[in-house]
Design an enzyme around this catalytic site. Structure first.
Site, mmCIF file in Angstrom:
data_model
loop_
_atom_site.group_PDB
_atom_site.id
_atom_site.type_symbol
_atom_site.label_atom_id
_atom_site.label_comp_id
_atom_site.label_asym_id
_atom_site.label_seq_id
_atom_site.Cartn_x
_atom_site.Cartn_y
_atom_site.Cartn_z
ATOM 1 N N ASP A 38 42.245 7.862 -37.343
ATOM 2 C CA ASP A 38 42.095 8.924 -36.393
ATOM 3 C C ASP A 38 42.794 10.323 -36.759
ATOM 4 O O ASP A 38 43.750 10.192 -37.445
ATOM 5 C CB ASP A 38 42.610 8.518 -35.088
ATOM 6 C CG ASP A 38 41.736 7.412 -34.506
ATOM 7 O OD1 ASP A 38 40.656 7.312 -34.995
ATOM 8 O OD2 ASP A 38 42.105 6.801 -33.413
ATOM 9 N N TYR A 66 50.372 -1.319 -39.128
ATOM 10 C CA TYR A 66 50.489 0.026 -38.314
ATOM 11 C C TYR A 66 51.866 -0.341 -37.613
ATOM 12 O O TYR A 66 52.463 -1.300 -37.103
ATOM 13 C CB TYR A 66 49.655 0.050 -37.264
ATOM 14 C CG TYR A 66 48.406 0.320 -37.759
ATOM 15 C CD1 TYR A 66 47.455 1.714 -37.935
ATOM 16 C CD2 TYR A 66 47.089 -0.743 -37.785
ATOM 17 C CE1 TYR A 66 46.239 1.787 -38.270
ATOM 18 C CE2 TYR A 66 45.971 -0.477 -38.203
ATOM 19 C CZ TYR A 66 45.519 0.752 -38.488
ATOM 20 O OH TYR A 66 44.226 1.254 -39.008
ATOM 21 N N ASP A 80 45.262 7.282 -26.294
ATOM 22 C CA ASP A 80 46.330 7.617 -27.019
ATOM 23 C C ASP A 80 46.795 8.920 -26.392
ATOM 24 O O ASP A 80 46.695 9.341 -25.277
ATOM 25 C CB ASP A 80 46.012 7.722 -28.406
ATOM 26 C CG ASP A 80 45.258 8.914 -28.585
ATOM 27 O OD1 ASP A 80 44.635 9.781 -27.645
ATOM 28 O OD2 ASP A 80 44.601 8.814 -29.861
ATOM 29 N N ARG A 180 44.877 1.491 -30.429
ATOM 30 C CA ARG A 180 44.839 1.917 -29.087
ATOM 31 C C ARG A 180 44.473 0.913 -28.175
ATOM 32 O O ARG A 180 45.100 0.995 -26.913
ATOM 33 C CB ARG A 180 43.868 3.331 -28.945
ATOM 34 C CG ARG A 180 44.086 4.374 -30.123
ATOM 35 C CD ARG A 180 43.126 5.654 -29.939
ATOM 36 N NE ARG A 180 41.942 5.215 -30.735
ATOM 37 C CZ ARG A 180 40.790 5.777 -30.639
ATOM 38 N NH1 ARG A 180 40.509 6.603 -29.483
ATOM 39 N NH2 ARG A 180 39.741 5.649 -31.209
#
Length: 306
Positions: A38, A66, A80, A180
């Site tokens: 993203d 992550y 987010d 997310r």
């Protein structure tokens, strides 16, 4: 120029922006990326160059790591920190670490997710974010995701004034996982709205943050004419497949795409996954079990034939 470049994508750029800029920096058009990030997320973006573009799919399919932050108390339109607040619940007291850890544990293993409206998933030939920008809601497909590990990495912080609670996390997951959505769903388990308030990808396709270079560093290496020393071999992308080294005679068959039996490759049984065939320390081809012919392996992808 062939190989794999571990790029550190900085926040504010799309993955396509990185490819566009690298084509100019490296003076080559044959470039692709192994796994979209993203725009707001920084982190490891595998870049495949030249013959490396043949192995993009194997980098996309591999696991990713992550590190980020979950905030409880409100959810957003994008799931987010960049989105508009859509629901808010002021927390009167913090959740205990035991409650948080128990919620996190329910999100490990194979889970199902509904992709966020602001995502690139296609429904009826149109991407979800296109519907979202037009203010349209559509039924989204339920998808499976594999969460190998998901853990809290610091003590949760409670903001009494804002009525929110946050903590940092680390997750190792398979392809197609929306972190997310993982954050939002963790909040749902606790019974409150939540969103992912920060995210960085620290590993992807077997590449790590420590190996990665920024666009500016790549440009500097190109000017010094030392970029080829930095590129990883295309073999990096297929290290997780079983390796078989070929004789000169067998190589002649493989480079021409000849079907083989497991015995010819010194295999005791038919492999469940792809096998990587090497000649003189270079991967030549990936073979797979033939879908209709018993006890026969066929080429899945020829990577080098000269």
């Amino acid at each position: 120029m062939d190989g794999i470049l571990p790029l550190w994508k900085e926040a504010g750029m799309t993955s396509h922006d990185c490819v566009f800029k690298l084509r100019k920096i490296l003076h080559t058009k044959k470039i692709g990326h192994g796994g979209t990030l993203d725009p707001d997320v920084s982190g490891v973006l595998p870049i495949c160059i030249g013959k490396g573009t043949k192995v993009i799919e194997y980098m996309v399919d591999s696991g990713k790591t992550y590190e980020g932050q979950i905030t409880l108390g409100f959810s957003t339109s994008t799931e987010d920190a960049s989105g508009e607040t859509v629901e808010r619940v002021t927390l009167s007291k913090p959740f205990s670490t035991e409650e948080i850890d128990a919620a996190i544990q329910t999100m490990t293993g194979e889970i199902t997710q509904i992709p966020p409206m602001f995502s690139a998933v296609k429904v009826n030939g149109k991407r979800l974010y296109e519907y979202a920008r037009n203010g349209e809601e559509v039924e989204r497909p339920v998808r499976k995701a594999m969460i190998y590990s998901f853990e809290r990495t610091n003590e949760p912080e409670f903001d009494r004034e804002k009525g929110t609670q946050s903590w940092r996390f680390k997750v190792v997951c398979g392809k197609g996982t929306y972190v997310r959505t993982l954050s939002v769903d963790t909040g749902l388990v606790l019974g409150v709205p939540a969103h992912m308030s920060d995210l960085t990808r620290t590993a992807s396709g077997g590449l790590t943050a420590e190996q990665s270079l920024t666009l500016a560093q790549v440009a500097a290496l190109m000017e010094q004419n030392t970029i080829s020393e930095t590129l990883l071999p295309i073999e990096t992308a297929i290290e997780h497949f079983p390796r078989i080294d070929l004789s000169a005679a067998l190589y002649q068959k493989v480079k021409n795409g000849v079907r083989l039996t497991p015995a010819e490759l010194s295999l005791n049984e038919m492999p469940e996954d792809l096998v990587a065939l090497f000649y003189q320390d270079q991967v030549v081809s990936l073979y797979m079990a033939h879908p209709t012919k018993q006890n026969i392996l066929k080429p899945s992808k020829v990577l080098r034939n000269n």
